[in-house]
Design an enzyme around this catalytic site. Structure first.
Site, PDB file in Angstrom:
ATOM      1  N   PHE A   7       0.918  -1.001  -0.098  1.00 26.83           N
ATOM      2  CA  PHE A   7      -0.007  -0.051  -0.046  1.00 26.83           C
ATOM      3  C   PHE A   7       0.939   1.323   0.238  1.00 26.83           C
ATOM      4  O   PHE A   7       1.611   1.482   1.047  1.00 26.83           O
ATOM      5  CB  PHE A   7      -0.964   0.081   1.302  1.00 26.83           C
ATOM      6  CG  PHE A   7      -1.742   1.141   1.152  1.00 26.83           C
ATOM      7  CD1 PHE A   7      -3.077   1.225   0.283  1.00 26.83           C
ATOM      8  CD2 PHE A   7      -1.649   2.455   1.677  1.00 26.83           C
ATOM      9  CE1 PHE A   7      -3.914   2.376   0.285  1.00 26.83           C
ATOM     10  CE2 PHE A   7      -2.382   3.467   1.693  1.00 26.83           C
ATOM     11  CZ  PHE A   7      -3.272   3.616   0.973  1.00 26.83           C
ATOM     12  N   ASP A  27       9.304   2.804   1.938  1.00 27.42           N
ATOM     13  CA  ASP A  27       8.138   3.600   2.170  1.00 27.42           C
ATOM     14  C   ASP A  27       7.950   3.599   3.673  1.00 27.42           C
ATOM     15  O   ASP A  27       7.377   2.421   4.351  1.00 27.42           O
ATOM     16  CB  ASP A  27       6.744   3.180   1.434  1.00 27.42           C
ATOM     17  CG  ASP A  27       5.666   4.130   1.792  1.00 27.42           C
ATOM     18  OD1 ASP A  27       5.698   4.743   2.759  1.00 27.42           O
ATOM     19  OD2 ASP A  27       4.747   4.044   1.173  1.00 27.42           O
ATOM     20  N   LYS A  68       2.376  11.280   7.355  1.00 31.13           N
ATOM     21  CA  LYS A  68       1.517  10.668   8.176  1.00 31.13           C
ATOM     22  C   LYS A  68       2.057  11.376   9.755  1.00 31.13           C
ATOM     23  O   LYS A  68       1.860  12.917  10.049  1.00 31.13           O
ATOM     24  CB  LYS A  68       1.426   9.426   8.588  1.00 31.13           C
ATOM     25  CG  LYS A  68       0.657   8.948   7.506  1.00 31.13           C
ATOM     26  CD  LYS A  68       0.232   7.430   7.507  1.00 31.13           C
ATOM     27  CE  LYS A  68      -0.666   7.148   6.681  1.00 31.13           C
ATOM     28  NZ  LYS A  68      -0.978   5.909   5.831  1.00 31.13           N
TER      29      LYS A  68
HETATM   30  C1  LIG Z   1      -1.118   6.173   4.213  1.00 34.85           C
HETATM   31  C2  LIG Z   1       0.168   5.535   3.364  1.00 34.85           C
HETATM   32  C3  LIG Z   1       0.540   6.130   2.185  1.00 34.85           C
HETATM   33  C4  LIG Z   1      -0.176   7.239   1.482  1.00 34.85           C
HETATM   34  O1  LIG Z   1      -0.474   8.503   2.317  1.00 34.85           O
HETATM   35  P1  LIG Z   1      -1.459   9.628   1.960  1.00 34.85           P
HETATM   36  O2  LIG Z   1      -0.979  10.591   3.054  1.00 34.85           O
HETATM   37  O3  LIG Z   1      -2.886   8.813   2.526  1.00 34.85           O
HETATM   38  O4  LIG Z   1      -1.322  10.040   0.663  1.00 34.85           O
HETATM   39  C5  LIG Z   1       1.573   5.567   1.490  1.00 34.85           C
HETATM   40  N1  LIG Z   1       2.339   4.477   2.069  1.00 34.85           N
HETATM   41  C6  LIG Z   1       1.926   4.176   3.291  1.00 34.85           C
HETATM   42  C7  LIG Z   1       2.775   3.057   3.781  1.00 34.85           C
HETATM   43  C8  LIG Z   1       0.871   4.248   3.929  1.00 34.85           C
HETATM   44  O5  LIG Z   1       0.454   3.852   5.216  1.00 34.85           O
END
Ligand SMILES: *Cc1c(COP(=O)(O)O)cnc(C)c1O
Length: 407
Positions: free
Chosen positions: A147, A232, A261
């Site tokens: 994700f 990520d 985040k």
């Molecule tokens: C939430 C998330 C994203 C996307 O972040 P947004 O601020 O919602 O665009 C990308 N990678 C990971 C691992 C995430 O948990």
């Protein structure tokens, strides 16, 4: 002017979300009124322990006073100004972020998906201009169950049918391999491989941990084959797994890292890609940008968030309280619980097939726990890292009650 008054009928406002909004979310059947630290209150005054924690965005706690104060004082000075000019706040933020993440340079963005898109652009440009991959042929290796956000490029390399269905055509240049399988990554390598992009723990994918040694092995493999390693850490970063970044659990320092985040301190979207000087250095004026990325308000929020995480010792706290939560849930030894897994305060509780997930979600709500299923029948327990120890035990007690009614 449209006012939001306390007496505006809450039921009416909820109805408006479904009447005037799009249907891309299916919210829990409560209306949240306010929040503080690790608790949220609904419009009827009932409180819940927030185990969703906005997917790690509120790691510093809801309305962290230092973050709120930083944003408040900045609002008397300068909020938004484009990158066409220099703002001192951005300089201070970038220096702090690079030091915090042990990286050389960073490119500020707003949402996590934009950070991932930025990393993809940089990796491709690096492949063509530095590694010598023929134009238009660069490949990025990604993991099944990933994700990374919701843009068309990103959902294009998702392995989840429901994330992709009806949104194509998609960008090419991505190859999926099973998560945690080093041999599969190696087999997917070619002269065109620019980068490997993965999460150190697949959070949305169901709190899936790779086998021990995978991260370090991937680091070695990428270095040997002149391929960029991109972690990520948008959800796992900033102390969530009991250490600043999950890659630090092994010797697995990336060439670029995607951040977001928690960097927003729970009040404002702030994201970035940070990386090695020679990789980040491929960007030239005009190559990339963002109207809001790196604005002074975002910069002071990010700074305050990092300061608070250090001041409150959130890495250590996440490690300590995370193992209490993990052990507490595991020791319930309930037959419906198939597995408890995670690292730090990123804990997943997987239930077996006998459980009706809809009624379990409601049972969690009834006992005052906000949690939601990720993929794979796994409920997320990822409260703000500022949570009190007593509340960790309270989560375990309440979870036991909810699970008892579900079995
Ligand atoms: C939430 C998330 C994203 C996307 O972040 P947004 O601020 O919602 O665009 C990308 N990678 C990971 C691992 C995430 O948990």
């Amino acid at each position: 002017m449209t006012e939001i008054r306390a007496e505006t009928a809450e039921a009416q406002a909820i109805e408006w979300i479904s009447r005037y909004g799009t249907y891309n979310y299916q919210p829990l059947p409560i209306a949240v009124h306010h929040a503080r630290e690790s608790r949220v209150w609904d419009t009827e005054g009932r409180d819940y322990l927030d185990c969703i924690g906005c997917y790690s965005a509120v790691s510093c706690g809801h309305l962290n006073p230092a973050v709120v104060a930083a944003i408040g004082s900045q609002l008397h000075k300068l909020a938004i100004v484009g990158r066409a000019v220099n703002a001192t706040e951005l300089g201070v933020f970038l220096k702090r972020l690079c030091e915090y993440a042990q990286m050389d340079r960073a490119c500020p963005m707003n949402s996590g998906a934009e950070a991932v898109e930025t990393a993809i652009k940089i990796a491709r440009k690096w492949a063509y201009t530095v590694k010598g991959v023929p134009r238009e042929q660069a490949e990025i290796i990604v993991a099944e169950g990933n994700f990374h956000g919701r843009t068309t490029t990103i959902v294009g390399f998702s392995s989840e049918a429901r994330h992709r269905a009806d949104f194509g055509p998609f960008a090419s240049g991505f190859r999926l391999v099973p998560f945690g399988d080093l041999a599969a990554v190696e087999a997917a390598f070619s002269d065109q491989t620019a980068a490997v992009l993965m999460e150190p723990i697949q959070a949305e994918g169901g709190i899936i941990l790779p086998p021990p040694g995978f991260m370090a092995g991937l680091r070695r493999l990428c270095a040997e084959r002149n391929v960029l390693l991109i972690w990520d850490e948008i959800q796992t970063g900033f102390c969530r797994t009991g250490i600043r970044f999950a890659w630090q659990h092994e010797d697995a320092r990336p060439d670029m890292v995607c951040l977001g985040k928690a960097l927003g301190g729970g009040v404002y979207p702030v994201s970035a890609v940070a990386g090695r000087d020679d990789v980040m250095g491929v960007l030239r004026p005009g190559d990339h940008g963002s109207t809001f990325g790196g604005n002074p308000l975002a910069a002071v929020v990010g700074l305050a968030a990092m300061d608070e995480m250090d001041r409150m010792g959130l890495a250590e706290r996440s490690r300590r309280l995370g193992s209490q939560l993990h052990e507490g849930l595991a020791e319930l030894r309930l037959p419906v619980v198939k597995d408890v897994r995670g690292r730090g305060l990123l804990v997943g509780l997987e239930v077996d097939e006998s459980v009706c997930r809809k009624s379990l979600t409601r049972a969690f709500l009834r006992v005052g726990i906000l949690t939601q299923e990720t993929r794979a029948r796994t409920y997320r327990f990822a409260p703000p890292l500022t949570i009190e120890e007593d509340d960790v035990f309270e989560i375990v007690r309440r979870a036991a009650q909810a699970l008892a009614t579900a079995s």
